[in-house]
Every structure is written in C-alpha cells, then in structure tokens.
Design an enzyme around this catalytic site. Structure first.
Site, PDB file in Angstrom:
ATOM      1  N   CYS A  62       0.840  -1.205   0.000  1.00 34.20           N
ATOM      2  CA  CYS A  62       0.000   0.000   0.000  1.00 34.20           C
ATOM      3  C   CYS A  62       0.880   1.263   0.000  1.00 34.20           C
ATOM      4  CB  CYS A  62      -0.962  -0.061   1.184  1.00 34.20           C
ATOM      5  SG  CYS A  62      -2.394   1.003   0.960  1.00 34.20           S
TER       6      CYS A  62
ATOM      7  N   HIS B   1      -3.377  -5.881   0.982  1.00 33.30           N
ATOM      8  CA  HIS B   1      -2.737  -6.078   2.283  1.00 33.30           C
ATOM      9  C   HIS B   1      -2.680  -7.552   2.698  1.00 33.30           C
ATOM     10  CE1 HIS B   1      -2.563  -1.842   3.692  1.00 33.30           C
ATOM     11  NE2 HIS B   1      -3.572  -1.693   2.846  1.00 33.30           N
TER      12      HIS B   1
ATOM     13  N   GLU C 108      -0.903  -8.823   4.937  1.00 32.02           N
ATOM     14  CA  GLU C 108      -0.743  -8.909   6.404  1.00 32.02           C
ATOM     15  C   GLU C 108      -2.086  -8.846   7.123  1.00 32.02           C
ATOM     16  OE1 GLU C 108      -0.461  -6.235   4.728  1.00 32.02           O
ATOM     17  OE2 GLU C 108      -0.934  -4.445   5.901  1.00 32.02           O
TER      18      GLU C 108
END
Lengths: 84, 228
Positions: free
Chosen positions: B86, B195, B197
């Site tokens: 990002c 994302h 994560e």
C-alpha cells in the site's frame, strides 16, 4: 532572493479523474462551453540564488521531490522577491 | 529470519505487519523508526501501509528522503527481500526502487473491501508458496492505488514477468493491465496495493496472505541453512 512560482500538472497522457469529475459538475451547471478540465498544483517558493544559479536549484528540486516526472509535468515563473 | 518493520510518521499498518510476522509466522520482527541509519542486522525489510507524512505533496514522496531509505536501497542492492504494501508500494515507486507511479483511484473513491487477486507469477521469492494463476482473497484499503506507467515500462514488466498480482474482473482502482503488485527486475523488491498482512488468520476473514510471508521465509531458509 527570488519568488519562484511552480505549476505542476498531470502529463497529457495521464488520465485526470478529478478533472473529469469537475468537468461533469460544470456541465451539470450548464457550462457546456468547457471541453476539458485538468487539475494541478501551485507552489510558491522564496529562494536565495546568491550562491547557485536559480534554474539549476529549481529544476533539481522539481525533479527530485516537488514533482514525479513519471506522471507530472512542471513549469515555473520567477519574480524578484520582496524581503519580509 | 529477522524482519524490519519500518515506521514512518503516519504509518498505520505497522502493527498488523508485526503481528503477522511475529504471531502468525513465528519469525522475528522489530519496529524500525524512519531515521534509523543501519538495517544491516535484518534479513528482510517491510514497508507497511498508512499515510506517511500525511501523504503531503504526493503519497510516499516525502518518505523517500527519510534516513532509513538509503538503507532500504542498500538492502535491495544486497538482494534482501524488500516488501512494500500500500503506502509502502507508493514509497518504493517514489524512491525509484520500482518503476511507474500510483495515481488517484479512477472512481475517486477510497476503496476498502476484499479483492480477488490472481497470482500471475509464482516463480518469485514472495510467491513460491502459491500456485500459478491461483485466485486469492486479500483486503484492499486505498484511495491512490491506480498503478500507471508508460507503454515501454509496461512492455518490459510483461516481458520480464514482473507483474506478480493482478485484480480479477473487479479492478478497484483503474490500474493499467489490472496490476495489483509488481516486482523489480532482480526479483527481490515487491510492491503491492492489497494487504496480505491483513489476511493471516481465519478470525479476521482469511489466511490467503500467509503464503506470501511463508514464501519469503522458505527462500531465506533455503539459502542460509548451509551456513547454520
């Protein structure tokens, strides 16, 4: 001391969705004369050019930080600055 | 394996990244402040999402001149894995570690939802644990994820297999070629808008992101195990 006025615009080849949205609004308001809107940025710098040529400093700053040359173009005007 | 999670003023996905590495992956992670001048102790560098320096001027533009960025360049030159997610992706393009740039989403909206990605290239140190053309669900949350580059750059990205992730038929931001993530030519710097994560546990909606981190660790283990 100089006052440098820098105009940053998206390159011609890059679509400007903000500009398109604003143009849509202008058309809704009846301003059908508007054929294109491009939105950019305006920066005003006070620069001391006593030790280096101004053009050199400004171009360097524009290419390193102030613009992203992948997507943006820039031009600038120079005026005598009034010391505050 | 020891990861550095870089923290810039305005980063906000650093905790998620740390959690993914430490708790879900079971590897070492450390927060590293943006003015750090040495990253030599780390095996992998992670640039998290957020709004570094308030996204002033352009996303990632100011962060590229943080002290730590010259160290990130050194790590990249040394072949260490560097992953920017990002805002981290935006910083990597601004810093010239990846080609192209990220523009405002085509629909002008901040897009926050789960996106479907295709693994276009699983022959990288970040994607070896995925199957080629595997479809994975990874959250996105960005207002400026519209990847763009000139025709010449796009051609070379394609020719070198540098397009790693693309969006399926619901491209959220208008990126060229539906690009969601790209890798550098050498294959050790990956930038992506989604994302991974945030997709590391069933409780938070899926685990499709885990394989990315596992790929990094696997590659590192394989290249370092002989020195152990």
């Amino acid at each position: 001391m100089k006052k440098v006025k820098i105009y940053v615009t998206l390159r011609e080849s890059v679509l400007d969705p903000q500009g398109s949205a604003v143009m849509g609004a202008l058309h809704t308001m009846g301003y059908n004369q508007v054929e294109d809107v491009r939105i950019g940025k305006y920066l005003e710098l006070q620069v001391d050019d006593s030790d280096r040529p101004l053009d050199e400093i400004v171009k360097e700053m524009c290419e390193k930080l102030l613009t992203n040359t992948v997507i943006e173009d820039y031009r600038y005007d120079v005026e005598e600055a009034v010391r505050k | 394996m020891k990861f550095a999670v870089l923290v810039f003023p305005g980063s906000n996905c650093d905790l998620d990244m740390y959690h993914a590495i430490k708790d879900e992956l079971g590897e070492e992670a450390e927060y590293v402040w943006h003015d750090t001048k040495d990253l030599s102790a780390f095996d992998g560098i992670l640039l998290p999402g957020g709004f570094s320096y308030g996204d002033y001027l352009r996303c990632g533009a100011i962060a590229q001149f943080s002290n730590v960025m010259s160290e990130v360049k050194k790590a990249a030159d040394a072949g260490k894995p560097v992953l920017g997610i990002c805002n981290g992706f935006q910083i990597l393009t601004e810093a010239g570690l990846l080609p192209g740039a990220l523009l405002r989403n085509k629909n002008l909206k901040f897009m926050c939802r789960t996106s479907e990605l295709v693994v276009e290239n699983n022959n990288t140190m970040f994607t070896s644990q995925y199957a080629k053309d595997e479809v994975i669900n990874i959250p996105i949350a960005h207002g400026e994820g519209n990847y763009t580059c000139d025709a010449e750059t796009l051609a070379s990205l394609k020719a070198n297999n540098q397009i790693v992730f693309t969006y399926t038929n619901d491209n959220p931001n208008g990126s060229v070629n539906d690009i969601a993530g790209i890798i550098n030519e050498r294959g050790n710097v990956l930038g992506m808008m989604p994302h991974p994560e945030r997709a590391v546990h069933e409780l938070i909606g899926g685990t499709d992101g885990l394989a990315l981190f596992k790929s990094i660790v696997k590659q590192w283990r394989e290249s370092h195990v002989s020195h152990a």
